[in-house]
Design a protein around this motif. Structure first.
Motif, PDB file in Angstrom:
ATOM      1  N   UNK A 108      37.510  35.280  31.504  1.00 50.62           N
ATOM      2  CA  UNK A 108      36.237  34.733  31.035  1.00 50.62           C
ATOM      3  C   UNK A 108      35.326  34.388  32.204  1.00 50.62           C
ATOM      4  N   UNK A 109      35.900  33.788  33.250  1.00 52.52           N
ATOM      5  CA  UNK A 109      35.112  33.425  34.424  1.00 52.52           C
ATOM      6  C   UNK A 109      34.468  34.653  35.056  1.00 52.52           C
ATOM      7  N   UNK A 110      35.255  35.701  35.274  1.00 50.38           N
ATOM      8  CA  UNK A 110      34.728  36.899  35.924  1.00 50.38           C
ATOM      9  C   UNK A 110      33.651  37.557  35.063  1.00 50.38           C
ATOM     10  N   UNK A 111      33.892  37.616  33.771  1.00 49.06           N
ATOM     11  CA  UNK A 111      32.894  38.215  32.884  1.00 49.06           C
ATOM     12  C   UNK A 111      31.586  37.439  32.919  1.00 49.06           C
ATOM     13  N   UNK A 112      31.686  36.123  32.867  1.00 52.10           N
ATOM     14  CA  UNK A 112      30.473  35.300  32.895  1.00 52.10           C
ATOM     15  C   UNK A 112      29.759  35.409  34.237  1.00 52.10           C
ATOM     16  N   UNK A 113      30.532  35.462  35.327  1.00 49.46           N
ATOM     17  CA  UNK A 113      29.902  35.554  36.644  1.00 49.46           C
ATOM     18  C   UNK A 113      29.188  36.892  36.825  1.00 49.46           C
ATOM     19  N   UNK A 114      29.839  37.970  36.427  1.00 53.69           N
ATOM     20  CA  UNK A 114      29.237  39.290  36.602  1.00 53.69           C
ATOM     21  C   UNK A 114      27.945  39.428  35.804  1.00 53.69           C
ATOM     22  N   UNK A 115      27.847  38.709  34.708  1.00 52.12           N
ATOM     23  CA  UNK A 115      26.623  38.762  33.908  1.00 52.12           C
ATOM     24  C   UNK A 115      25.433  38.168  34.650  1.00 52.12           C
ATOM     25  N   UNK A 116      25.697  37.368  35.694  1.00 51.90           N
ATOM     26  CA  UNK A 116      24.615  36.741  36.467  1.00 51.90           C
ATOM     27  C   UNK A 116      24.223  37.559  37.695  1.00 51.90           C
ATOM     28  N   UNK A 117      24.926  38.653  37.973  1.00 48.50           N
ATOM     29  CA  UNK A 117      24.719  39.367  39.236  1.00 48.50           C
ATOM     30  C   UNK A 117      24.120  40.755  39.082  1.00 48.50           C
ATOM     31  N   UNK A 118      23.870  41.214  37.864  1.00 46.49           N
ATOM     32  CA  UNK A 118      23.369  42.574  37.649  1.00 46.49           C
ATOM     33  C   UNK A 118      24.271  43.612  38.306  1.00 46.49           C
ATOM     34  N   UNK A 119      25.578  43.332  38.285  1.00 46.33           N
ATOM     35  CA  UNK A 119      26.583  44.250  38.843  1.00 46.33           C
ATOM     36  C   UNK A 119      26.387  44.512  40.332  1.00 46.33           C
ATOM     37  N   UNK A 120      25.710  43.606  41.036  1.00 43.11           N
ATOM     38  CA  UNK A 120      25.507  43.786  42.474  1.00 43.11           C
ATOM     39  C   UNK A 120      26.711  43.327  43.291  1.00 43.11           C
ATOM     40  N   UNK A 121      27.630  42.616  42.651  1.00 44.33           N
ATOM     41  CA  UNK A 121      28.835  42.135  43.323  1.00 44.33           C
ATOM     42  C   UNK A 121      30.047  42.811  42.699  1.00 44.33           C
ATOM     43  N   UNK A 122      30.907  43.369  43.543  1.00 46.76           N
ATOM     44  CA  UNK A 122      32.140  43.994  43.084  1.00 46.76           C
ATOM     45  C   UNK A 122      33.266  42.974  43.161  1.00 46.76           C
ATOM     46  N   UNK A 123      33.962  42.767  42.059  1.00 45.25           N
ATOM     47  CA  UNK A 123      35.072  41.836  42.005  1.00 45.25           C
ATOM     48  C   UNK A 123      36.374  42.621  42.069  1.00 45.25           C
ATOM     49  N   UNK A 124      37.165  42.376  43.097  1.00 43.92           N
ATOM     50  CA  UNK A 124      38.474  43.009  43.250  1.00 43.92           C
ATOM     51  C   UNK A 124      39.538  41.943  43.022  1.00 43.92           C
ATOM     52  N   UNK A 125      40.464  42.195  42.097  1.00 40.14           N
ATOM     53  CA  UNK A 125      41.475  41.196  41.775  1.00 40.14           C
ATOM     54  C   UNK A 125      42.878  41.729  42.040  1.00 40.14           C
ATOM     55  N   UNK A 126      43.757  40.827  42.424  1.00 41.45           N
ATOM     56  CA  UNK A 126      45.173  41.137  42.598  1.00 41.45           C
ATOM     57  C   UNK A 126      45.957  39.908  42.184  1.00 41.45           C
ATOM     58  N   UNK A 127      47.248  40.057  42.003  1.00 49.13           N
ATOM     59  CA  UNK A 127      48.055  38.932  41.556  1.00 49.13           C
ATOM     60  C   UNK A 127      49.205  38.674  42.503  1.00 49.13           C
ATOM     61  N   UNK A 128      49.705  37.469  42.460  1.00 47.56           N
ATOM     62  CA  UNK A 128      50.824  37.091  43.315  1.00 47.56           C
ATOM     63  C   UNK A 128      51.187  35.642  43.068  1.00 47.56           C
ATOM     64  N   UNK A 129      52.197  35.172  43.776  1.00 46.92           N
ATOM     65  CA  UNK A 129      52.610  33.779  43.679  1.00 46.92           C
ATOM     66  C   UNK A 129      51.800  32.945  44.666  1.00 46.92           C
ATOM     67  N   UNK A 130      51.758  31.637  44.429  1.00 46.99           N
ATOM     68  CA  UNK A 130      50.917  30.757  45.242  1.00 46.99           C
ATOM     69  C   UNK A 130      51.193  30.891  46.734  1.00 46.99           C
ATOM     70  N   UNK A 131      52.449  30.835  47.142  1.00 49.73           N
ATOM     71  CA  UNK A 131      52.753  30.879  48.572  1.00 49.73           C
ATOM     72  C   UNK A 131      52.222  32.160  49.206  1.00 49.73           C
ATOM     73  N   UNK A 132      52.372  33.276  48.514  1.00 45.79           N
ATOM     74  CA  UNK A 132      51.881  34.559  49.026  1.00 45.79           C
ATOM     75  C   UNK A 132      50.352  34.555  49.095  1.00 45.79           C
TER      76      UNK A 132
END
Length: 307
Positions: A108-132
């Motif tokens: 939800x956060x990423x969707x809402x944020x991208x709506x404010x940027x006119x797709x000018x910002x590329x969001x790259x996501x990855x997952x992992x554990x906190x320590x990593x």
């Protein structure tokens, strides 16, 4: 020492595979091999050793990797510091996240944020554990992370953004499955599993169990999904002290029950970023957006999380 060779070395150290590293660098594999050989000759030390079809860092390589990350990050910070003065909010934001926040909050956060940027910002996501994830913030591989709070990280800024309840999960065929709430006394004979110590959530659960006198719990899991998978395939009188999140929702055979001694909003999830790195305008704007995001529901005042 060739700066390009340092970038090649860093990529190979992270992927641990010559073919994949060369592909991501858009170079031929012999070019990559030659660059690594040149570095090893200049340093008079082996940086990698073969491990089957992959490679791993030698002790010399591990030391060199830490300094290469710092050096390359310093160059990137300098570049960002110059360009950020005049650039608009455009570019890439590299985000890392724990599994726990990927069910509703982060999408939800990423969707809402991208709506404010006119797709000018590329969001790259990855997952992992906190320590990593915290290690990747130090290395500069990630710009921000959504994770728990790790102890003794003075260079990391933690902004509380959301929280999760800790509940008891059992299978739907468990005798307690019809209950909405239990106490620790009610489950003293249940074979319990939970997060392993050494992780922020594992330490926080341990403190709770210690304060409530709950013993004989198997501390074996790093994440919700692995624990939920184990529980969904288990027979007998077993249960899991687990965050109410994606890990439980993926398995329809599991049922969540409140535990009366566990306070609500048990575990806080933070936006984390490195305070001493110079961030691009896109990253800075994203951090400011998250700070005031209407979907944040973390308690206003937070103590140190399970350090």
């Amino acid at each position: 020492m060739n700066l390009t060779h340092l970038y090649y070395f860093k990529k190979l150290a992270e992927l641990q595979h010559y073919t994949r590293a060369a592909r991501e660098l858009f170079i031929a594999q012999p070019t990559l091999s030659g660059a690594i050989s040149s570095l090893e000759k200049e340093l008079d030390a082996p940086l990698f050793k073969r491990n089957g079809r992959t490679v791993v860092l030698t002790p010399h390589g591990e030391v060199f990797y830490e300094y290469v990350c710092l050096a390359l990050r310093a160059i990137e910070d300098g570049t960002a510091a110059v360009s950020a003065k005049n650039s608009a909010s455009a570019g890439t934001v590299n985000i890392g996240a724990i599994f726990t926040v990927q069910d509703d909050y982060l999408p939800a956060l990423i969707q809402d944020y991208k709506a404010t940027t006119d797709n000018s910002v590329v969001i790259m996501t990855s997952q992992g554990f906190t320590n990593y994830l915290i290690e990747q913030l130090h290395h500069g591989t990630l710009d921000v992370a959504f994770c728990g709070r790790r102890a003794h990280q003075n260079d990391i800024e933690y902004v509380p953004v959301t929280s999760r309840d800790l509940v008891l999960y059992v299978r739907d065929d468990h005798p307690l499955a019809a209950r909405e709430e239990v106490s620790f006394a009610d489950i003293r004979d249940v074979g319990l599993v939970t997060y392993r110590r050494g992780t922020p959530i594992g330490e926080k659960v341990f403190q709770l169990r210690r304060d409530c006198g709950v013993h004989h719990v198997e501390e074996a899991y790093d994440d919700d999904i692995s624990m939920g998978s184990f529980l969904s395939h288990s027979d007998g009188n077993v249960g899991a002290l687990m965050l109410r999140s994606l890990g439980g929702g993926l398995f329809p055979s599991l049922h969540a029950i409140r535990v009366s001694e566990i306070p609500p909003h048990f575990y806080t999830i933070f936006l984390a970023y490195h305070k001493k790195h110079v961030h691009s305008r896109a990253v800075t704007d994203f951090i400011e957006y998250v700070r005031t995001y209407p979907g944040n529901d973390a308690p206003a005042e937070e103590e140190s999380e399970g350090e």
